[in-house]
Scaffold this active site. Structure first.
Site, PDB file in Angstrom:
ATOM      1  N   LYS A  23       0.914  -1.019  -0.272  1.00  0.00           N
ATOM      2  CA  LYS A  23      -0.422  -0.265   0.216  1.00  0.00           C
ATOM      3  C   LYS A  23       1.483   1.282  -0.138  1.00  0.00           C
ATOM      4  O   LYS A  23       0.572   1.952  -0.694  1.00  0.00           O
ATOM      5  CB  LYS A  23      -1.319   0.169   1.634  1.00  0.00           C
ATOM      6  CG  LYS A  23      -1.810   0.956   1.575  1.00  0.00           C
ATOM      7  CD  LYS A  23      -2.994   0.967   2.590  1.00  0.00           C
ATOM      8  CE  LYS A  23      -2.956   1.110   3.495  1.00  0.00           C
ATOM      9  NZ  LYS A  23      -2.665   2.719   4.085  1.00  0.00           N
ATOM     10  N   ARG A  28       2.877   5.497  -2.947  1.00  0.00           N
ATOM     11  CA  ARG A  28       4.355   6.464  -3.797  1.00  0.00           C
ATOM     12  C   ARG A  28       4.006   6.417  -5.755  1.00  0.00           C
ATOM     13  O   ARG A  28       4.686   6.954  -6.509  1.00  0.00           O
ATOM     14  CB  ARG A  28       5.525   5.993  -3.141  1.00  0.00           C
ATOM     15  CG  ARG A  28       5.308   6.809  -1.997  1.00  0.00           C
ATOM     16  CD  ARG A  28       6.583   5.298  -0.665  1.00  0.00           C
ATOM     17  NE  ARG A  28       6.683   6.720   0.229  1.00  0.00           N
ATOM     18  CZ  ARG A  28       5.652   6.119   1.772  1.00  0.00           C
ATOM     19  NH1 ARG A  28       4.603   5.812   1.258  1.00  0.00           N
ATOM     20  NH2 ARG A  28       5.932   7.113   2.908  1.00  0.00           N
ATOM     21  N   GLY A  96      -4.625   8.604   5.686  1.00  0.00           N
ATOM     22  CA  GLY A  96      -3.249   8.966   6.431  1.00  0.00           C
ATOM     23  C   GLY A  96      -2.318   9.540   4.835  1.00  0.00           C
ATOM     24  O   GLY A  96      -1.845  10.391   5.230  1.00  0.00           O
ATOM     25  N   ARG A 125      -7.487  12.987  12.645  1.00  0.00           N
ATOM     26  CA  ARG A 125      -5.991  12.669  12.357  1.00  0.00           C
ATOM     27  C   ARG A 125      -5.415  14.145  12.281  1.00  0.00           C
ATOM     28  O   ARG A 125      -5.351  14.883  11.328  1.00  0.00           O
ATOM     29  CB  ARG A 125      -5.963  11.416  11.520  1.00  0.00           C
ATOM     30  CG  ARG A 125      -6.556  10.164  11.531  1.00  0.00           C
ATOM     31  CD  ARG A 125      -6.223   9.240  10.812  1.00  0.00           C
ATOM     32  NE  ARG A 125      -4.170   9.011  11.109  1.00  0.00           N
ATOM     33  CZ  ARG A 125      -4.123   7.952   9.615  1.00  0.00           C
ATOM     34  NH1 ARG A 125      -5.082   6.753   9.341  1.00  0.00           N
ATOM     35  NH2 ARG A 125      -3.043   7.755  10.386  1.00  0.00           N
ATOM     36  N   SER A 169       8.065   9.752  11.978  1.00  0.00           N
ATOM     37  CA  SER A 169       6.568   9.185  10.882  1.00  0.00           C
ATOM     38  C   SER A 169       7.013   9.378   9.153  1.00  0.00           C
ATOM     39  O   SER A 169       7.664  10.835   8.491  1.00  0.00           O
ATOM     40  CB  SER A 169       5.392  10.593  11.274  1.00  0.00           C
ATOM     41  OG  SER A 169       5.133  10.748   9.400  1.00  0.00           O
ATOM     42  N   GLN A 171       5.299   9.686   6.935  1.00  0.00           N
ATOM     43  CA  GLN A 171       4.062  10.123   6.511  1.00  0.00           C
ATOM     44  C   GLN A 171       5.076  11.625   5.632  1.00  0.00           C
ATOM     45  O   GLN A 171       4.674  11.960   4.668  1.00  0.00           O
ATOM     46  CB  GLN A 171       3.074   9.910   6.328  1.00  0.00           C
ATOM     47  CG  GLN A 171       1.813   8.872   6.088  1.00  0.00           C
ATOM     48  CD  GLN A 171       0.738   8.707   6.561  1.00  0.00           C
ATOM     49  OE1 GLN A 171       0.232   9.541   7.789  1.00  0.00           O
ATOM     50  NE2 GLN A 171       0.218   7.477   6.773  1.00  0.00           N
ATOM     51  N   ASP A 318       2.123  -0.828  11.368  1.00  0.00           N
ATOM     52  CA  ASP A 318       1.461  -0.982  11.445  1.00  0.00           C
ATOM     53  C   ASP A 318       0.813  -2.595  12.108  1.00  0.00           C
ATOM     54  O   ASP A 318      -0.270  -3.330  12.130  1.00  0.00           O
ATOM     55  CB  ASP A 318       1.326  -0.609   9.962  1.00  0.00           C
ATOM     56  CG  ASP A 318       1.318   0.893   9.770  1.00  0.00           C
ATOM     57  OD1 ASP A 318       1.145   1.483  10.673  1.00  0.00           O
ATOM     58  OD2 ASP A 318       1.275   1.014   8.803  1.00  0.00           O
ATOM     59  N   LYS A 345      -4.107   6.353  14.338  1.00  0.00           N
ATOM     60  CA  LYS A 345      -3.932   5.859  13.681  1.00  0.00           C
ATOM     61  C   LYS A 345      -5.680   5.787  13.312  1.00  0.00           C
ATOM     62  O   LYS A 345      -6.042   6.316  13.732  1.00  0.00           O
ATOM     63  CB  LYS A 345      -3.818   4.377  13.557  1.00  0.00           C
ATOM     64  CG  LYS A 345      -1.822   3.955  13.877  1.00  0.00           C
ATOM     65  CD  LYS A 345      -1.313   5.305  12.372  1.00  0.00           C
ATOM     66  CE  LYS A 345      -0.143   5.499  12.768  1.00  0.00           C
ATOM     67  NZ  LYS A 345       0.756   5.309  11.817  1.00  0.00           N
ATOM     68  N   ARG A 349      -5.084   2.938  18.014  1.00  0.00           N
ATOM     69  CA  ARG A 349      -4.888   1.750  17.885  1.00  0.00           C
ATOM     70  C   ARG A 349      -4.821   0.984  19.271  1.00  0.00           C
ATOM     71  O   ARG A 349      -4.415  -0.122  19.514  1.00  0.00           O
ATOM     72  CB  ARG A 349      -4.199   0.859  17.399  1.00  0.00           C
ATOM     73  CG  ARG A 349      -4.899   0.947  15.774  1.00  0.00           C
ATOM     74  CD  ARG A 349      -3.499   0.807  14.723  1.00  0.00           C
ATOM     75  NE  ARG A 349      -4.435   0.476  13.873  1.00  0.00           N
ATOM     76  CZ  ARG A 349      -3.966   0.847  12.568  1.00  0.00           C
ATOM     77  NH1 ARG A 349      -2.893   0.536  11.986  1.00  0.00           N
ATOM     78  NH2 ARG A 349      -5.056   0.829  11.100  1.00  0.00           N
TER      79      ARG A 349
HETATM   80  C1  S3P Z   1       3.140   5.002   6.515  1.00  0.00           C
HETATM   81  C2  S3P Z   1       3.128   5.878   7.560  1.00  0.00           C
HETATM   82  C3  S3P Z   1       2.970   4.868   8.724  1.00  0.00           C
HETATM   83  C4  S3P Z   1       2.168   3.914   8.168  1.00  0.00           C
HETATM   84  C5  S3P Z   1       1.057   4.248   7.771  1.00  0.00           C
HETATM   85  C6  S3P Z   1       1.613   4.255   5.891  1.00  0.00           C
HETATM   86  C7  S3P Z   1       3.671   5.848   4.746  1.00  0.00           C
HETATM   87  O1  S3P Z   1       2.225   6.134   9.637  1.00  0.00           O
HETATM   88  O2  S3P Z   1       1.283   3.575  10.146  1.00  0.00           O
HETATM   89  O3  S3P Z   1       0.015   3.143   7.988  1.00  0.00           O
HETATM   90  O4  S3P Z   1       3.442   5.133   4.253  1.00  0.00           O
HETATM   91  O5  S3P Z   1       4.518   6.760   4.911  1.00  0.00           O
HETATM   92  P1  S3P Z   1       3.233   7.434  10.002  1.00  0.00           P
HETATM   93  O6  S3P Z   1       3.763   8.000   9.285  1.00  0.00           O
HETATM   94  O7  S3P Z   1       2.257   8.363  10.726  1.00  0.00           O
HETATM   95  O8  S3P Z   1       4.040   6.949  11.224  1.00  0.00           O
END
Ligand code: S3P
Length: 435
Positions: A23, A28, A96, A125, A169, A171, A318, A345, A349
């Site tokens: 995913k 990306r 997210g 979030r 993070s 993300q 995750d 999340k 969780r």
């Molecule tokens: C992700 C980063 C994680 C993860 C999410 C996917 C990503 O989140 O929990 O399911 O694809 O960069 P965080 O960056 O908020 O930890």
């Protein structure tokens, strides 16, 4: 009406399981592909509700995407600065990753006003974690009390910064790396703990100048990105459910082929091995875009409890709910600390995992930043799990059912489609025919 999922106690699990495309990498592939010069052929794409939101978003931004098959796409990139203002709000649904990564690209567009919104859970979030550093780079972003809906006004000059992430993070790191492509000068992101580096690997494969230092990564401005082909690995986070399932159910022996084992993702293996699991990786290779993959063999094993130190948490963020399930079936006590971001999340969780496991007969107490579990190798009693709309809690509950006395009913289990639409079918076909 969403459907409940009933999972009965299972005999040994056997055979090969082909999990869906990753995913994180699928998001990306679409986002970076959208701003490449020319077409990018993506294979192994993991279709899901989340990645479907990203597909719809890039199309709304003016990018043509051919769906050659459910797992093969051609993304006709429009160049770094070629996205156009969409006619409507961009709906990220429950994703997210889309919510946090896309603004980094949008802030760098020459013009346009872009609003992102999503479902009820996404609106809880935090996005201030990207809005604050993007502001410091010169972007204009409005949030709703630090959450979605959020609006990005493009067309403002971005300048590179050095930013120390307050929370580990991937993300946020990825958002700033993407914005850094458009910024004058260098952008450096300092990480308190290492997180998944899919964005770094992909951008580098596409020709961006990315430099890694211990605990930090620097990106320089780019004029163009190019990528002909991208192979998406199997999703380790999906594989994790079956790795734990085969570990728990006696006499199981399964194979998972072509699974992504990026070190920023595969921390579960380190912890399971320490607990006594029998998991082997072989046929290790690297995709052209730099992602490590392997075939994984899992056999049933009796587990012992362990302490999971906070440094490992980002590499298995995750997978913590399903690790908690494994720990509930391990002899002795397991403590998981440093996972406070789990409270932000798709659901809280820490609470939803504990609630589900307690409902099935496990002994779990929550702490601010994790759990303490007192495990036993016996089957769980079974019962009903309310996943609170969270796909990973729903799948953890279903896996618990395989190694229970009375089976598990997962309420409103359609949320599983957020990440893993093929889960029910794989689950239905994994019990050995001779059992
Ligand atoms: C992700 C980063 C994680 C993860 C999410 C996917 C990503 O989140 O929990 O399911 O694809 O960069 P965080 O960056 O908020 O930890």
């Amino acid at each position: 009406m969403t459907r409940d999922l009933d999972v009965a106690a299972s005999g040994p699990l056997a055979g090969e399981i082909a999990v869906n495309g990753d995913k994180s990498v699928s998001h990306r592939a679409l986002l970076v592909g959208a701003v490449c010069d020319g077409p990018v052929r993506v294979s192994g794409f993991g279709g899901s509700a989340d990645t479907g939101a990203t597909l719809a978003a890039v199309r709304a931004l003016g990018v043509a995407v051919d769906e050659v098959s459910p797992t093969e796409l051609v993304v006709h990139g429009v160049g770094l600065r070629g996205l156009r203002e969409p006619a409507a709000v961009i709906d990220v649904l429950n994703s997210g990753t889309l919510l946090r990564l896309l603004p980094g690209i949008l802030a760098g567009q020459p013009s346009g006003r872009f609003t992102l919104d999503g479902d009820e859970s996404i609106r809880r979030r935090p996005v201030d974690r990207i809005a604050l550093p993007l502001h410091r780079m010169g972007a204009r972003i409005d949030t709703t009390d630090g959450c979605a809906p959020m609006t990005i006004d493009a067309g403002h000059v971005l300048t590179g910064i050095t930013y120390e992430l307050p929370v580990a993070s991937a993300q946020v790191k990825s958002c700033l790396l993407l914005a850094g492509l458009y910024a004058a000068g260098e952008t450096t992101i300092v990480e308190p703990l290492a997180t998944r580096d899919h964005t770094e690997r992909l951008l580098r494969a596409a020709g961006a100048r990315i430099e890694r230092h211990p605990g930090a990564v620097t990106v320089r401005p780019a004029t163009a990105l190019r990528l002909d082909e991208l192979v998406v690995p199997g999703d380790f986070s999906s594989a994790a459910f079956f790795i734990v399932a085969a570990t728990l159910v006696p006499e199981s022996h399964i194979f998972l082929r072509g699974v992504g084992v990026n070190p920023g993702r595969a921390g579960l293996l380190t912890v399971l091995e320490r607990m006594g699991a029998r998991v082997s990786l072989f046929n290790r290779r690297t995709t052209a875009a730099g992602e490590p993959i392997a075939d994984i063999e899992v056999r049933h094993a009796e587990l012992v409890g362990t302490d999971v130190e906070p440094e490992l948490v980002p590499t298995m963020i995750d997978e913590l709910p399903v690790l908690a399930l494994a720990a509930a079936r391990a002899r002795g006590t397991t403590r998981i600390r440093g996972a406070e971001d789990l409270r932000r999340k798709e659901s809280d969780r820490i609470e939803t995992t504990a609630e589900a496991l307690v409902a099935l007969g496990a002994r779990v107490t929550t702490t601010d930043d994790g759990w303490q579990l007192r495990g036993t190798p016996a089957r769980l009693r079974g019962g009903t799990v309310d996943p609170h709309g969270d796909h990973r809690i729903a799948m953890m509950g279903a896996i618990a059912g395989l190694y229970s006395e009375g089976g598990v009913r997962v309420l409103d289990a359609d949320c599983i489609d957020v990440s893993f639409p093929g889960f029910r079918d794989l689950l239905a076909g994994i019990e050995a025919p001779w059992s």
